[in-house]
Motif scaffolding. Structure first.
Motif, mmCIF file in Angstrom:
data_model
loop_
_atom_site.group_PDB
_atom_site.id
_atom_site.type_symbol
_atom_site.label_atom_id
_atom_site.label_comp_id
_atom_site.label_asym_id
_atom_site.label_seq_id
_atom_site.Cartn_x
_atom_site.Cartn_y
_atom_site.Cartn_z
ATOM 1 N N TRP A 223 0.823 -1.210 0.000
ATOM 2 C CA TRP A 223 0.000 0.000 0.000
ATOM 3 C C TRP A 223 0.861 1.266 0.000
ATOM 4 N N LEU A 224 2.039 1.212 0.609
ATOM 5 C CA LEU A 224 2.946 2.355 0.557
ATOM 6 C C LEU A 224 3.394 2.608 -0.883
ATOM 7 N N ALA A 225 3.757 1.546 -1.597
ATOM 8 C CA ALA A 225 4.172 1.701 -2.995
ATOM 9 C C ALA A 225 3.027 2.221 -3.856
ATOM 10 N N ILE A 226 1.808 1.731 -3.608
ATOM 11 C CA ILE A 226 0.649 2.200 -4.372
ATOM 12 C C ILE A 226 0.400 3.685 -4.107
ATOM 13 N N ALA A 227 0.519 4.111 -2.833
ATOM 14 C CA ALA A 227 0.292 5.516 -2.494
ATOM 15 C C ALA A 227 1.319 6.426 -3.167
ATOM 16 N N ILE A 228 2.578 5.989 -3.198
ATOM 17 C CA ILE A 228 3.620 6.811 -3.829
ATOM 18 C C ILE A 228 3.413 6.862 -5.340
ATOM 19 N N ALA A 229 3.043 5.723 -5.948
ATOM 20 C CA ALA A 229 2.749 5.725 -7.391
ATOM 21 C C ALA A 229 1.557 6.626 -7.694
ATOM 22 N N GLY A 230 0.538 6.595 -6.823
ATOM 23 C CA GLY A 230 -0.614 7.462 -7.011
ATOM 24 C C GLY A 230 -0.252 8.932 -6.895
ATOM 25 N N ALA A 231 0.667 9.240 -5.960
ATOM 26 C CA ALA A 231 1.100 10.628 -5.806
ATOM 27 C C ALA A 231 1.832 11.118 -7.049
ATOM 28 N N GLN A 235 0.595 14.167 -9.461
ATOM 29 C CA GLN A 235 1.483 15.317 -9.615
ATOM 30 C C GLN A 235 1.460 15.852 -11.048
ATOM 31 N N ARG A 236 1.310 14.944 -11.993
ATOM 32 C CA ARG A 236 1.284 15.366 -13.403
ATOM 33 C C ARG A 236 0.005 16.128 -13.744
ATOM 34 N N TRP A 244 1.196 17.109 -2.957
ATOM 35 C CA TRP A 244 1.839 16.739 -1.699
ATOM 36 C C TRP A 244 1.077 17.208 -0.469
ATOM 37 N N ILE A 245 0.273 18.227 -0.612
ATOM 38 C CA ILE A 245 -0.590 18.609 0.509
ATOM 39 C C ILE A 245 -1.564 17.480 0.825
ATOM 40 N N VAL A 246 -2.042 16.822 -0.235
ATOM 41 C CA VAL A 246 -2.983 15.717 -0.060
ATOM 42 C C VAL A 246 -2.265 14.405 0.241
#
Length: 270
Positions: A223-231, A235-236, A244-246
């Motif tokens: 889930w950490l990897a999914i959250a970072i990929a989602g961020a 971002q794009r 990053w606020i969210v």
């Protein structure tokens, strides 16, 4: 980014959040032990007053070491999860103050590191352990490491306390440190034992890991990897600051959760 977040969360967990968790657990266990002592229901052996095996994590005693300047509640059991709350009593040994050797394990660095200062003890130092049978006084007779001679066996009416923790630099142990202390006076009545060392689970020995920790770690890491990929995807579309606020609070929480699960994969005395 996943690795950086995990390492940052791990360092924060070891240095700050783990210590806070340890302090909170000690406060809760102290209140529970205080109540059981007042009601005379504190366990005195492997089974409770109804003959039921004492549940792992049950507070059984409070130990004070004047030289180190602290008091810690001791819980029943020595799995990595139990030792997060403070020192744990190895279930196959007698309770402190009873005939035989009572074995207490504790962490040296993480979760408050309650046993971090054991190497500073010297013969003659005193240790006090209050159980349901009263205040038991012990005198340190020596420290030992792998290869050192074992202390002489106790007499049939004598008691001993053995404190066990990791030896060496924090998070980089070189072995196991044992502190032996002799009971002052005659041992209390010792209830019969219903199981021996062979009954302990793999994670209850010194420097053992939690065999059940790998799945929670992999689940949290996923889930950490999914959250970072989602961020990165957001971002794009939203821009850096809006994303990053969210995303930052979510990533930090997942990073802390993953780090907490990762500690279960480390030896229980760290």
């Amino acid at each position: 980014m996943t690795l950086s977040t995990l390492l940052l969360a791990f360092v924060g967990h070891v240095t700050l959040f783990g210590a806070i968790q340890h302090t909170q657990s000690q406060l809760q266990e102290y209140q529970a032990l205080r109540s059981s002592l007042a009601l005379a229901t504190t366990p005195l052996g492997q089974t409770d007053l109804n003959g039921v095996p004492v549940a792992s994590g049950t507070p059984i005693a409070v130990m004070s070491i004047p030289r180190l300047g602290w008091s810690e509640v001791i819980s029943e059991g020595t799995t990595p999860s139990i030792l997060r709350a403070g020192p744990g009593h190895r279930r196959d040994s007698v309770f402190p103050g009873q005939a035989g050797t009572s074995i207490i394990l504790g962490r040296a660095a993480t979760y408050g590191g309650p046993f971090a200062g054991l190497s500073a003890l010297v013969p003659g130092d005193t240790i006090s352990v209050i159980t349901g049978q009263g205040d038991n006084k012990f005198t340190v007779i020596g420290l030992r490491r792998a290869g050192d001679l074992l202390p002489t066996p106790t007499s049939p009416t004598g008691g001993r306390l053995e404190l066990v923790t990791a030896d060496g630099p924090p998070l980089a142990p070189t072995g196991i440190l044992y502190v032996d202390a002799a009971l002052s006076g005659t041992a209390h009545e010792t209830p019969g034992r219903i199981f021996q060392p062979a009954a302990l689970s793999p994670g209850e020995g010194a420097m053992q890991t939690d065999p059940n920790a790998i799945l929670p770690f992999l689940f949290a890491l996923q889930w950490l990897a999914i959250a970072i990929a989602g961020a990165r995807w957001l971002q794009r579309r939203w821009g850096v600051w809006q994303t990053w606020i969210v995303a930052a609070p979510v990533i930090l929480v997942l990073g802390a959760t993953t780090a907490d699960a990762a500690i279960g994969l480390l030896p229980n005395l760290l």
